[in-house]
Motif scaffolding. Sequence first.
Motif, PDB file in Angstrom:
ATOM      1  N   VAL A 231       0.838  -1.220   0.055  1.00 39.11           N
ATOM      2  CA  VAL A 231       0.027  -0.069  -0.008  1.00 39.11           C
ATOM      3  C   VAL A 231       0.951   1.224   0.148  1.00 39.11           C
ATOM      4  CG1 VAL A 231      -1.874   1.393   1.159  1.00 39.11           C
ATOM      5  CG2 VAL A 231      -1.909  -1.225   1.176  1.00 39.11           C
ATOM      6  N   TYR A 232       0.601   2.272  -1.015  1.00 37.85           N
ATOM      7  CA  TYR A 232       1.253   3.259  -0.897  1.00 37.85           C
ATOM      8  C   TYR A 232       0.434   4.724  -0.832  1.00 37.85           C
ATOM      9  CZ  TYR A 232       5.186   0.284  -2.973  1.00 37.85           C
ATOM     10  OH  TYR A 232       5.902  -0.676  -3.001  1.00 37.85           O
ATOM     11  N   VAL A 233       0.840   5.798  -0.323  1.00 40.83           N
ATOM     12  CA  VAL A 233       0.042   7.030  -0.552  1.00 40.83           C
ATOM     13  C   VAL A 233       1.196   8.216  -0.783  1.00 40.83           C
ATOM     14  CG1 VAL A 233      -1.592   8.548   0.503  1.00 40.83           C
ATOM     15  CG2 VAL A 233      -1.439   6.283   1.316  1.00 40.83           C
ATOM     16  N   SER A 234       0.761   8.865  -2.156  1.00 40.07           N
ATOM     17  CA  SER A 234       1.748   9.826  -2.401  1.00 40.07           C
ATOM     18  C   SER A 234       0.917  10.834  -3.344  1.00 40.07           C
ATOM     19  CB  SER A 234       2.634   9.539  -3.279  1.00 40.07           C
ATOM     20  OG  SER A 234       3.496  10.247  -3.787  1.00 40.07           O
TER      21      SER A 234
ATOM     22  N   GLU B 129       7.211   7.608  -2.434  1.00 44.83           N
ATOM     23  CA  GLU B 129       6.964   7.494  -0.821  1.00 44.83           C
ATOM     24  C   GLU B 129       7.434   6.413   0.009  1.00 44.83           C
ATOM     25  OE1 GLU B 129       7.153  10.770  -0.262  1.00 44.83           O
ATOM     26  OE2 GLU B 129       6.262  11.460  -2.123  1.00 44.83           O
ATOM     27  N   GLY B 130       7.439   5.279  -1.051  1.00 49.34           N
ATOM     28  CA  GLY B 130       7.893   4.028  -0.323  1.00 49.34           C
ATOM     29  C   GLY B 130       6.636   3.257   0.385  1.00 49.34           C
ATOM     30  N   ARG B 131       6.455   2.043   0.500  1.00 52.11           N
ATOM     31  CA  ARG B 131       5.343   1.192   0.990  1.00 52.11           C
ATOM     32  C   ARG B 131       4.998   1.818   2.305  1.00 52.11           C
ATOM     33  NH1 ARG B 131       7.858  -4.849   1.040  1.00 52.11           N
ATOM     34  NH2 ARG B 131       9.225  -4.358   2.975  1.00 52.11           N
ATOM     35  N   ARG B 132       3.627   2.030   2.506  1.00 48.39           N
ATOM     36  CA  ARG B 132       3.160   2.194   4.019  1.00 48.39           C
ATOM     37  C   ARG B 132       2.883   0.941   4.810  1.00 48.39           C
ATOM     38  NH1 ARG B 132       4.873   7.262   5.104  1.00 48.39           N
ATOM     39  NH2 ARG B 132       3.806   6.695   6.807  1.00 48.39           N
TER      40      ARG B 132
END
Length: 285
Positions: free
Chosen positions: A200-203, A216-219
């Motif tokens: 999961v990613y958020v950016s 932003e790297g994996r969350r």
Amino acid sequence: MRTQIVKLRFFLIGVLVAALTACQPEEVTTGNGLSDPDVDASFTVESVSGEPNRFTLTANRNDVLKSLWNIGDGFYTGDLTEEIFLPDAGTYTITHQAYGRGGIINETSQEINVATSDPVAGNLIKGGEFEKAEDHEQWTVLQISDSGTYWTFNEGSANVVGSGYNQQGLYQAIEVEANKEYTIDMKVFGSGAINTWFEVYVSPTAPVQKQDYTAEGRRMGLSTWDGCANGPFEGKLSKIGCVGSGNTVSFEQSGTVYLVIKSGGESLGSTGISLTNVEFRGSAN
């Protein structure tokens, strides 16, 4: 001499009979103390003063070796006293499993009615329960590999299946406020996978079709190499996941960010990996 041998034989037989008789239980009863078929799984529910969306669950402590709780997203290991946060209005079924001696498991359930949704922690995800076609339309499939892995939408979940180390993603745009904390979570379940990732990613960086996504790297996520999703699993990703920098995020500027979920690997299992109850919420105090 012969008389002594005969006496010795009778003596040995008598000893053997006595030993066998001593090993037999006198009566079959409910147990010998090594198991507890009546382990008490009951619990109480109390509202937290001044916080209508928070509740304290208190389990019976007598002879309970371990407590598992399910507030709607699968069982997780918790404490005998557990505080839960139910941000949305509705009726929730809370289930407690109590583990006793000898591996005995009993469970009980109660319903909690939440009158109002939390004004801060409202879910910004649209269609996160995948119940209807309108929910499915809120999501965009991100094609990363040409073939071999694909998402399908079902009534109540989205499912990804695949093999051959191919991967595919799913994403949704979300509007956020600067310097406000948000929490991400979702329910995931599957039969177990081989050499597989689920991330999961958020950016603010927008996904591009036919390109991998790592902004932003994996969350948070699952990784068979790191010890999760090797066997059957079900629960909140925040509880059963084993990789990622954390599911709380904030952004320096207001605007659009993208929640991207991608998965791939050698084999995603006989049933693939499914998700539902996707959440992106403002963090409650």
